[in-house]
Design an enzyme around this catalytic site. Structure first.
Site, mmCIF file in Angstrom:
data_model
loop_
_atom_site.group_PDB
_atom_site.id
_atom_site.type_symbol
_atom_site.label_atom_id
_atom_site.label_comp_id
_atom_site.label_asym_id
_atom_site.label_seq_id
_atom_site.Cartn_x
_atom_site.Cartn_y
_atom_site.Cartn_z
ATOM 1 C CE LYS A 95 19.771 -18.374 13.236
ATOM 2 N NZ LYS A 95 18.625 -17.410 13.936
ATOM 3 C CE1 TYR A 141 19.457 -13.159 10.528
ATOM 4 C CE2 TYR A 141 21.638 -13.340 11.643
ATOM 5 C CZ TYR A 141 20.474 -13.767 10.966
ATOM 6 O OH TYR A 141 20.032 -15.380 11.251
ATOM 7 C CG PHE A 200 14.580 -9.090 17.381
ATOM 8 C CD1 PHE A 200 15.508 -9.725 16.121
ATOM 9 C CD2 PHE A 200 13.247 -8.354 16.751
ATOM 10 C CE1 PHE A 200 14.302 -10.176 14.912
ATOM 11 C CE2 PHE A 200 12.816 -9.508 15.603
ATOM 12 C CZ PHE A 200 13.859 -9.792 14.473
ATOM 13 N NE ARG A 216 12.252 -20.639 5.221
ATOM 14 C CZ ARG A 216 12.503 -19.094 5.868
ATOM 15 N NH1 ARG A 216 13.545 -18.971 6.143
ATOM 16 N NH2 ARG A 216 11.501 -18.299 6.549
ATOM 17 C CB THR A 233 11.346 -18.478 12.651
ATOM 18 O OG1 THR A 233 11.170 -17.704 11.176
ATOM 19 C CG2 THR A 233 12.514 -17.128 13.520
ATOM 20 N NE ARG A 255 14.752 -22.192 13.062
ATOM 21 C CZ ARG A 255 14.418 -21.366 12.077
ATOM 22 N NH1 ARG A 255 13.460 -21.546 11.066
ATOM 23 N NH2 ARG A 255 15.712 -20.435 12.077
ATOM 24 C CG ASN A 260 16.540 -19.854 15.139
ATOM 25 O OD1 ASN A 260 17.093 -19.128 15.304
ATOM 26 N ND2 ASN A 260 15.290 -19.303 15.120
ATOM 27 C CG HIS A 302 19.441 -18.286 8.315
ATOM 28 N ND1 HIS A 302 18.690 -16.752 8.448
ATOM 29 C CD2 HIS A 302 20.167 -17.959 6.831
ATOM 30 C CE1 HIS A 302 19.009 -16.673 7.472
ATOM 31 N NE2 HIS A 302 19.625 -17.016 6.243
ATOM 32 C CD GLU A 326 19.690 -15.087 2.929
ATOM 33 O OE1 GLU A 326 19.790 -16.856 2.946
ATOM 34 O OE2 GLU A 326 19.469 -14.878 3.707
HETATM 35 P P1 CMP Z 1 16.738 -17.045 10.299
HETATM 36 O O1 CMP Z 1 15.733 -16.661 10.759
HETATM 37 O O2 CMP Z 1 18.223 -16.360 11.125
HETATM 38 O O3 CMP Z 1 16.699 -14.976 10.834
HETATM 39 C C1 CMP Z 1 15.560 -13.844 11.525
HETATM 40 C C2 CMP Z 1 16.229 -14.183 12.547
HETATM 41 O O4 CMP Z 1 15.811 -13.860 13.525
HETATM 42 C C3 CMP Z 1 15.817 -15.469 13.036
HETATM 43 O O5 CMP Z 1 16.088 -16.539 12.578
HETATM 44 C C4 CMP Z 1 14.973 -15.130 14.762
HETATM 45 O O6 CMP Z 1 16.434 -15.918 15.405
HETATM 46 C C5 CMP Z 1 15.869 -14.048 15.216
HETATM 47 N N1 CMP Z 1 14.183 -13.846 15.838
HETATM 48 C C6 CMP Z 1 12.881 -13.519 15.491
HETATM 49 N N2 CMP Z 1 12.593 -12.786 16.283
HETATM 50 C C7 CMP Z 1 13.318 -12.115 17.210
HETATM 51 C C8 CMP Z 1 13.607 -11.755 18.558
HETATM 52 N N3 CMP Z 1 11.616 -11.309 18.882
HETATM 53 N N4 CMP Z 1 13.964 -11.917 19.378
HETATM 54 C C9 CMP Z 1 15.359 -12.216 18.768
HETATM 55 N N5 CMP Z 1 15.697 -12.782 17.831
HETATM 56 C C10 CMP Z 1 14.441 -13.121 17.085
#
Ligand code: CMP
Length: 143
Positions: free
Chosen positions: A9, A49, A57, A85, A91, A102, A112, A115, A126
């Site tokens: 990211k 997404y 969010f 993963r 996450t 992470r 984070n 992805h 994807e």
């Molecule tokens: P990712 O695995 O890219 O898939 C969905 C993303 O949503 C996840 O990683 C997080 O980076 C993001 N995400 C999840 N919860 C929150 C949150 N509370 N606020 C902002 N981003 C979020």
């Protein structure tokens, strides 16, 4: 052979973590079969997404992922989806174990670092969303 979609990211690219992340998957034994540094459009971000569309969010998520270059990748190997993963960690970096990407480098759930597809279905979706067939290479490499 199983394939997954992984993406460093914007925070990972800006913090000079792309080499470290590629290195971890190479050393694990997986094969990099597609890669591009790209700026994600608003449209692509919203499609990627889409399942989070109703989350509070969502706007922040789309804004962040389009805020700078990402490194989009396709990796190949036995059980690469689940193993990647595990290597990424949970996450929320607060809950991610030390030794995971992470856990070692992430600070907030929004930023984070990486992805990764969470199932064979999302991996296929994807990969097709980010790559054309001719951008995924087939070659043999040393184990
Ligand atoms: P990712 O695995 O890219 O898939 C969905 C993303 O949503 C996840 O990683 C997080 O980076 C993001 N995400 C999840 N919860 C929150 C949150 N509370 N606020 C902002 N981003 C979020």
């Amino acid at each position: 052979m199983e394939q997954t979609f992984l993406m460093v990211k914007p925070d990972g690219v800006q913090r000079n973590l792309t080499g470290e992340i590629v290195n971890r998957f190479e050393r694990k034994g997986f094969k990099l079969v597609g890669a591009k540094l790209m700026q994600i459009s608003d449209e692509l971000a919203k499609t990627h997404y889409g399942e989070h569309e109703d989350k509070p969010f969502f706007g922040e998520l789309v804004g962040f992922i389009t805020s700078g270059p990402v490194l989009a990748m396709v990796w190949e190997g036995e059980n690469v989806i689940a193993t990647a993963r595990n290597m990424m960690g949970k996450t929320n970096p607060l809950e991610a174990a030390p030794g995971t990407i992470r856990g070692d480098y992430g600070v907030t759930v929004g930023k984070n670092i990486i992805h990764g597809s969470d199932s064979p279905e999302s991996a296929q979706k994807e990969i097709n969303l980010f790559f054309n067939d001719n951008e995924i290479l087939s070659y043999s490499k040393q184990d």
